[in-house]
Design a protein around this motif. Structure first.
Motif, mmCIF file in Angstrom:
data_model
loop_
_atom_site.group_PDB
_atom_site.id
_atom_site.type_symbol
_atom_site.label_atom_id
_atom_site.label_comp_id
_atom_site.label_asym_id
_atom_site.label_seq_id
_atom_site.Cartn_x
_atom_site.Cartn_y
_atom_site.Cartn_z
ATOM 1 N N TYR A 67 0.851 -1.185 0.000
ATOM 2 C CA TYR A 67 0.000 0.000 0.000
ATOM 3 C C TYR A 67 0.886 1.235 0.000
ATOM 4 C CZ TYR A 67 -3.031 3.649 1.880
ATOM 5 O OH TYR A 67 -3.693 4.820 2.090
ATOM 6 N N PHE A 68 0.700 2.075 -0.994
ATOM 7 C CA PHE A 68 1.450 3.312 -1.116
ATOM 8 C C PHE A 68 0.521 4.456 -0.723
ATOM 9 C CE2 PHE A 68 3.213 0.335 -4.138
ATOM 10 C CZ PHE A 68 4.567 0.439 -3.918
ATOM 11 N N PRO A 69 0.632 4.989 0.494
ATOM 12 C CA PRO A 69 -0.257 6.072 0.908
ATOM 13 C C PRO A 69 -0.150 7.266 -0.039
ATOM 14 C CG PRO A 69 1.011 5.263 2.767
ATOM 15 C CD PRO A 69 1.585 4.630 1.535
ATOM 16 N N ILE A 70 -1.291 7.817 -0.407
ATOM 17 C CA ILE A 70 -1.305 8.868 -1.418
ATOM 18 C C ILE A 70 -1.010 10.245 -0.840
ATOM 19 C CG2 ILE A 70 -3.784 9.300 -1.302
ATOM 20 C CD1 ILE A 70 -3.578 9.485 -4.445
ATOM 21 N N ASN A 71 -1.344 10.488 0.419
ATOM 22 C CA ASN A 71 -1.148 11.825 0.994
ATOM 23 C C ASN A 71 0.290 12.319 0.912
ATOM 24 O OD1 ASN A 71 -3.831 12.072 1.488
ATOM 25 N ND2 ASN A 71 -3.703 11.696 3.677
ATOM 26 N N PRO A 72 1.300 11.541 1.321
ATOM 27 C CA PRO A 72 2.674 12.047 1.204
ATOM 28 C C PRO A 72 3.083 12.317 -0.242
ATOM 29 C CG PRO A 72 2.653 9.974 2.425
ATOM 30 C CD PRO A 72 1.258 10.258 1.999
ATOM 31 N N ARG A 73 2.575 11.542 -1.184
ATOM 32 C CA ARG A 73 2.916 11.754 -2.580
ATOM 33 C C ARG A 73 2.306 13.045 -3.107
ATOM 34 N NH1 ARG A 73 3.691 6.982 -0.923
ATOM 35 N NH2 ARG A 73 5.018 5.505 -1.983
ATOM 36 N N LEU A 74 1.060 13.330 -2.720
ATOM 37 C CA LEU A 74 0.433 14.587 -3.122
ATOM 38 C C LEU A 74 1.127 15.782 -2.459
ATOM 39 C CD1 LEU A 74 -3.338 13.604 -3.069
ATOM 40 C CD2 LEU A 74 -1.892 13.996 -5.068
ATOM 41 N N GLN A 75 1.526 15.629 -1.206
ATOM 42 C CA GLN A 75 2.239 16.707 -0.524
ATOM 43 C C GLN A 75 3.560 17.009 -1.223
ATOM 44 O OE1 GLN A 75 2.396 15.096 3.424
ATOM 45 N NE2 GLN A 75 0.430 15.984 4.008
ATOM 46 N N ARG A 76 4.242 15.974 -1.717
ATOM 47 C CA ARG A 76 5.495 16.194 -2.448
ATOM 48 C C ARG A 76 5.233 16.940 -3.753
ATOM 49 N NH1 ARG A 76 10.368 15.288 -0.386
ATOM 50 N NH2 ARG A 76 11.125 14.869 -2.453
ATOM 51 N N LEU A 77 4.111 16.644 -4.414
ATOM 52 C CA LEU A 77 3.789 17.338 -5.663
ATOM 53 C C LEU A 77 3.515 18.819 -5.424
ATOM 54 C CD1 LEU A 77 1.534 14.708 -7.449
ATOM 55 C CD2 LEU A 77 3.781 15.497 -8.182
ATOM 56 N N TYR A 78 2.907 19.139 -4.279
ATOM 57 C CA TYR A 78 2.609 20.532 -3.975
ATOM 58 C C TYR A 78 3.768 21.254 -3.289
ATOM 59 C CZ TYR A 78 -2.218 20.365 -5.469
ATOM 60 O OH TYR A 78 -3.351 20.278 -6.225
ATOM 61 N N ALA A 79 4.836 20.557 -2.966
ATOM 62 C CA ALA A 79 5.962 21.182 -2.270
ATOM 63 C C ALA A 79 6.759 22.114 -3.187
ATOM 64 C CB ALA A 79 6.886 20.113 -1.692
ATOM 65 N N LEU A 80 6.835 21.795 -4.466
ATOM 66 C CA LEU A 80 7.566 22.627 -5.423
ATOM 67 C C LEU A 80 6.584 23.470 -6.227
ATOM 68 C CD1 LEU A 80 10.114 20.017 -6.783
ATOM 69 C CD2 LEU A 80 10.570 21.897 -5.232
ATOM 70 N N GLU A 81 6.932 24.710 -6.444
ATOM 71 C CA GLU A 81 6.029 25.623 -7.160
ATOM 72 C C GLU A 81 5.757 25.146 -8.582
ATOM 73 O OE1 GLU A 81 3.388 28.336 -8.052
ATOM 74 O OE2 GLU A 81 4.207 28.059 -6.044
ATOM 75 N N GLU A 82 6.763 24.587 -9.238
ATOM 76 C CA GLU A 82 6.584 24.142 -10.613
ATOM 77 C C GLU A 82 5.550 23.016 -10.714
ATOM 78 O OE1 GLU A 82 9.158 21.883 -14.004
ATOM 79 O OE2 GLU A 82 10.167 23.408 -12.812
ATOM 80 N N SER A 83 5.699 21.994 -9.885
ATOM 81 C CA SER A 83 4.731 20.895 -9.949
ATOM 82 C C SER A 83 3.384 21.313 -9.360
ATOM 83 C CB SER A 83 5.272 19.651 -9.238
ATOM 84 O OG SER A 83 5.553 19.920 -7.893
ATOM 85 N N ALA A 84 3.374 22.233 -8.390
ATOM 86 C CA ALA A 84 2.109 22.706 -7.828
ATOM 87 C C ALA A 84 1.300 23.458 -8.874
ATOM 88 C CB ALA A 84 2.369 23.594 -6.617
ATOM 89 N N SER A 85 1.975 24.236 -9.713
ATOM 90 C CA SER A 85 1.247 24.958 -10.765
ATOM 91 C C SER A 85 0.677 23.980 -11.788
ATOM 92 C CB SER A 85 2.150 25.983 -11.443
ATOM 93 O OG SER A 85 3.189 25.340 -12.135
ATOM 94 N N GLN A 86 1.382 22.881 -12.039
ATOM 95 C CA GLN A 86 0.863 21.867 -12.955
ATOM 96 C C GLN A 86 -0.325 21.128 -12.352
ATOM 97 O OE1 GLN A 86 4.199 19.446 -14.021
ATOM 98 N NE2 GLN A 86 5.245 21.115 -15.071
ATOM 99 N N MET A 87 -0.356 21.005 -11.027
ATOM 100 C CA MET A 87 -1.492 20.356 -10.367
ATOM 101 C C MET A 87 -2.751 21.225 -10.438
ATOM 102 S SD MET A 87 -0.560 17.391 -9.206
ATOM 103 C CE MET A 87 -1.722 16.988 -7.923
ATOM 104 N N ARG A 88 -2.586 22.527 -10.661
ATOM 105 C CA ARG A 88 -3.730 23.441 -10.787
ATOM 106 C C ARG A 88 -3.992 23.813 -12.247
ATOM 107 N NH1 ARG A 88 -0.677 25.633 -6.578
ATOM 108 N NH2 ARG A 88 0.089 27.247 -7.983
ATOM 109 N N TRP A 89 -3.385 23.095 -13.167
ATOM 110 C CA TRP A 89 -3.491 23.408 -14.584
ATOM 111 C C TRP A 89 -4.940 23.412 -15.054
ATOM 112 C CZ3 TRP A 89 -5.343 21.274 -19.029
ATOM 113 C CH2 TRP A 89 -4.870 21.793 -20.229
ATOM 114 N N HIS A 90 -5.741 22.497 -14.546
ATOM 115 C CA HIS A 90 -7.126 22.369 -15.004
ATOM 116 C C HIS A 90 -7.937 23.640 -14.754
ATOM 117 C CE1 HIS A 90 -7.316 21.251 -10.745
ATOM 118 N NE2 HIS A 90 -8.546 21.709 -10.779
ATOM 119 N N ARG A 91 -7.587 24.414 -13.746
ATOM 120 C CA ARG A 91 -8.318 25.644 -13.434
ATOM 121 C C ARG A 91 -7.773 26.828 -14.224
ATOM 122 N NH1 ARG A 91 -11.053 28.013 -9.021
ATOM 123 N NH2 ARG A 91 -12.045 25.993 -8.848
ATOM 124 N N ASN A 92 -6.467 26.897 -14.372
ATOM 125 C CA ASN A 92 -5.828 28.077 -14.954
ATOM 126 C C ASN A 92 -5.789 28.074 -16.476
ATOM 127 O OD1 ASN A 92 -5.326 28.742 -12.284
ATOM 128 N ND2 ASN A 92 -3.307 27.806 -12.308
#
Length: 153
Positions: A81-106
């Motif tokens: 089992y690979f918990p998803i919360n730490p993986r999502l937190q890592r994606l939002y830790a960097l501004e570059e990947s965080a902006s890509q995670m919000r791509w659908h809105r922007n």
């Protein structure tokens, strides 16, 4: 083989232990959960101490051989089992990947062109039904898909 194709060889771990140690420092641990051999039970939470399945009565562990000394019990089947919360937190830790995670809105496009799941009817319907969730652009929608196989057998 991986060392031969990697341009920076000093960054790669030399063995499994070092690779596991590297991944654990990233906060991306894996949880091993024993399963029933028939796939009907996870030995998790209140069932963690069981030695046989309470659904089909199948044994949890492979029987030990006589005269082999003391060894740990080996489960018939185990899932990772690979918990998803730490993986999502890592994606939002960097501004570059965080902006890509919000791509659908922007990056809204022409409503008649489907180029991203956010342009589809299902995504738009979800946003209408769960308006509070849709208002926060950093909320993540997860999809589950299967190609017809049962992943736990």
């Amino acid at each position: 083989m991986l060392v031969d194709v990697c341009p920076t060889k000093q960054c790669l771990p030399e063995n499994h232990y070092q690779a596991t140690k590297l991944v654990s420092t990233l906060g991306l641990e894996v949880e091993k959960i024993d399963c029933c051999v028939n796939g009907c039970l996870l030995y998790y939470k209140e069932d963690i101490s069981l030695t046989e399945c309470r659904v089909c009565q199948a044994p949890r562990y492979v029987p030990r051989r006589k005269g082999m000394g003391y060894h740990k019990d080996v489960p018939h089947k185990r899932m990772f089992y690979f918990p998803i919360n730490p993986r999502l937190q890592r994606l939002y830790a960097l501004e570059e990947s965080a902006s890509q995670m919000r791509w659908h809105r922007n990056n809204k496009s022409n409503p008649n062109i489907l180029r991203h799941p956010s342009d589809g009817k299902a995504w738009k319907h979800f946003d209408e039904v769960y308006l509070d969730f849709a208002l926060e652009s950093s909320n993540v929608r997860l999809g589950l898909c299967s190609d017809g196989f049962t992943p736990y057998t």
